[in-house]
Design an enzyme around this catalytic site. Structure first.
Site, short mmCIF file in Angstrom:
data_model
loop_
_atom_site.label_atom_id
_atom_site.label_comp_id
_atom_site.label_asym_id
_atom_site.label_seq_id
_atom_site.Cartn_x
_atom_site.Cartn_y
_atom_site.Cartn_z
N ARG A 142 0.85 -1.19 0.00
CA ARG A 142 0.00 0.00 0.00
C ARG A 142 0.88 1.23 0.00
O ARG A 142 1.80 1.36 0.79
CB ARG A 142 -0.91 0.03 1.23
CG ARG A 142 -1.92 1.17 1.21
CD ARG A 142 -2.70 1.22 2.50
NE ARG A 142 -1.87 1.65 3.60
CZ ARG A 142 -1.66 2.92 3.93
NH1 ARG A 142 -2.22 3.89 3.22
NH2 ARG A 142 -0.89 3.24 4.94
N THR A 143 0.63 2.14 -0.91
CA THR A 143 1.33 3.42 -0.92
C THR A 143 0.39 4.51 -0.43
O THR A 143 -0.83 4.41 -0.60
CB THR A 143 1.84 3.76 -2.32
OG1 THR A 143 0.75 3.73 -3.25
CG2 THR A 143 2.90 2.78 -2.77
N ASP A 144 0.96 5.53 0.16
CA ASP A 144 0.15 6.57 0.77
C ASP A 144 -0.13 7.73 -0.18
O ASP A 144 0.30 7.73 -1.33
CB ASP A 144 0.83 7.07 2.05
CG ASP A 144 0.88 5.99 3.12
OD1 ASP A 144 -0.20 5.52 3.51
OD2 ASP A 144 1.98 5.61 3.54
N LYS A 145 -0.82 8.72 0.32
CA LYS A 145 -1.24 9.87 -0.47
C LYS A 145 -0.07 10.51 -1.20
O LYS A 145 0.93 10.89 -0.59
CB LYS A 145 -1.90 10.89 0.46
CG LYS A 145 -2.42 12.13 -0.24
CD LYS A 145 -3.03 13.07 0.78
CE LYS A 145 -3.52 14.35 0.13
NZ LYS A 145 -4.09 15.29 1.13
#
Length: 528
Positions: A142-145
């Protein structure tokens, strides 16, 4: 919450059944079970009769009604069922404009757009279009904003009979989001759990490694501690001062006004403007002149081989298995999950982009916690800037003492690819399939990285000076002893968070927070 009752139930739990069982003289046998005389089927018969009555009543009430199981989306009765296959879907994306990878309605996310494209392209049936879980949808990392990925993996059950399915999916996606390809896997494949390791890349301008500007809080602390700027840093700041003086800005005037712009900036909210002594009638033209000269010198800076060697030396210290509790949020020293294994960390040779020099740092590790990479990068840069002893300081961060390591900007971070070495060996050996990797699309991925990721990073830094703002904040920070671990003594009791929080509480002062976990959400993988 009260404890549930432990009274065993046979058949229907109505009180009438309990009384009847009592009349039949049933008793508890071994293990606490009820004994019912063999051959007596009266209780069972009554139970079945009641069940039949309820079913007939429901059928009567439900006449003329759709009694199918309700879902969030419509059921398509006439949809032709097609076989679904478990696959690994290789993707890449520029995270600008997205609230991260993970599905999070009503926010715009990478998964949200990709899943809708799957449905529109016919890779997921309409009957499964209301919930990704129906297709066993899972991400590798998962990568963030705002964080990008040149390569990421999604595993799911998908309809792949159409040989042009990848092209059809991409036709429903924006250019900054691409599906590279689809690979068949075995039914048990789960892209997150079977991922052996992950490779991240962090891009940053080389001026990030310069010594703090003269006259700043950090610079004065280092001088008082007996740490002078290195020769490269000394010459750099002397050239800036000479350039300013040639334009009518004296050294004293530069020192007086040097921090004002950073204090007003969004990245430095922690420092109040009143903490810098300056005249109320600040000459805006002089400030603009100072900023322009400093900006030009940053762009013209070229890192020395000696400084580059020090960066690489520090990166090597991270390799192996260590306790990274200081490089994330809310993780105790004794928490076993704080132990992480780093396989390799490398720094590229410098390269020029639009006149500014950059380096690329590659981090290959088994797994990462929230903020870990950004804090690791920050510690490397701060150690170089402040001429700290990395062989002493970095190992101290793996010990029990808790310190505040600021996280470097998210701007330079991107996921390069998840790695499936162990799984691929098994897949190729037992099933004769190719494996999960990105080798078939290297040329496409490189072109995509330059157009949609690298260029956006370079342009944002050139326009907003993100890295300059971050390191300026550290240089002018006056709140407490948070960054005193960069001095010669390394980590001491006085710069630990426990000590500073206790002291602030005793003095009735507000505890300053260097960061808030506002734009990133803890998750099952805790990536990046």
């Amino acid at each position: 919450m009260s404890e549930p009752t432990t009274t065993p139930v046979v058949g229907n739990s109505a009180s009438g059944d309990s009384a009847e069982q009592h009349d039949l003289g049933q008793k508890r046998g071994k293990g606490g079970n009820w004994n019912r005389p063999r051959g007596d089927h009266q209780a069972k018969k009554q139970k079945m009769d009641r069940r039949g009555d309820r079913q007939r009543e429901q059928e009567k009430q439900g006449e003329g009604r759709d009694t199918r199981r309700k879902t969030d989306g419509p059921l398509v009765a006439d949809e032709v069922r097609q076989p679904k296959r478990k696959v690994a879907c290789m993707i890449g994306y520029c995270g600008t404009g997205y609230h991260g990878m993970q599905l999070n309605p009503p926010q715009k996310t990478i998964e949200g757009d990709i899943f809708q494209a799957f449905v529109k392209a016919g890779a997921i049936s309409q009957n499964n279009a209301d919930d990704p879980k129906k297709s066993a949808f899972m991400r590798a990392a998962r990568t963030d904003k705002g964080v990008h990925a040149a390569g990421n993996v999604i595993s799911l059950k998908m309809i792949i009979e159409d040989e042009n399915i990848v092209e059809k999916i991409n036709s429903h996606l924006p250019e900054q989001l691409r599906v590279w390809g689809v690979s068949r896997t075995n039914k048990a494949f789960e892209c997150r759990k079977l991922c052996s390791s992950r490779v991240y890349e962090y891009l940053m301008p080389t001026y990030s490694f310069l010594n703090p500007r003269p006259g700043t809080v950090m610079s004065e602390k280092l001088l008082k501690d007996g740490t002078s700027p290195d020769e490269e840093g000394k010459k750099y700041w002397e050239s800036v001062a000479a350039d300013l003086e040639s334009q009518g800005v004296s050294y004293d005037e530069w020192m007086k006004r040097a921090c004002i712009d950073e204090i007003k900036g969004e990245e430095t909210k922690e420092v109040a403007e009143s903490e810098v002594k300056t005249d109320s009638k600040t000459d805006a033209a002089t400030l603009e002149k100072i900023k322009a000269v400093e900006r030009r010198h940053r762009e013209e800076f070229r890192i020395s081989g000696e400084r580059l060697a020090k960066i690489r030396e520090i990166l090597k210290i991270y390799e192996g298995t260590h306790n990274f509790h200081n490089f994330t949020l809310g993780k105790a020293f004794k928490d076993p999950s704080a132990m992480r294994t780093m396989k390799s960390l490398t720094c590229s040779d410098p390269f020029l982009i639009d006149g500014t020099e950059w380096v690329s740092i590659k981090i290959h590790g088994q797994s990462f916690m929230l903020h870990q990479i950004r804090k690791m990068i920050s510690m490397v840069a701060l150690s170089v800037r402040c001429n700290a002893d990395p062989q002493k300081l970095i190992p101290q961060t793996f010990e029990k003492a808790r310190i505040n390591i600021p996280k470097a900007p998210a701007l330079g971070l991107l996921l390069e690819r998840p790695v499936y070495d162990s799984y691929n060996k098994k897949l190729q050996g037992e099933f004769g399939r190719e494996g999960v990797h990105f080798d078939n699309w290297n040329d496409q991925i490189e072109a995509f990285k330059h157009k949609f990721i690298y260029d956006k990073i370079y342009a944002e830094e050139k326009g907003q000076h993100v890295f300059h703002a971050f390191f300026s904040f550290v240089d002018v920070f006056t709140g407490d002893a948070s960054f005193d671990f960069l001095l010669k003594q390394g980590i001491t009791k006085e710069c630990t968070t426990d000590y500073m929080n206790k002291k602030a509480k005793e003095e009735g002062k507000e505890i300053k927070k260097l960061e808030e976990d506002d734009d990133e959400v803890a998750n099952e993988q805790n990536e990046g």
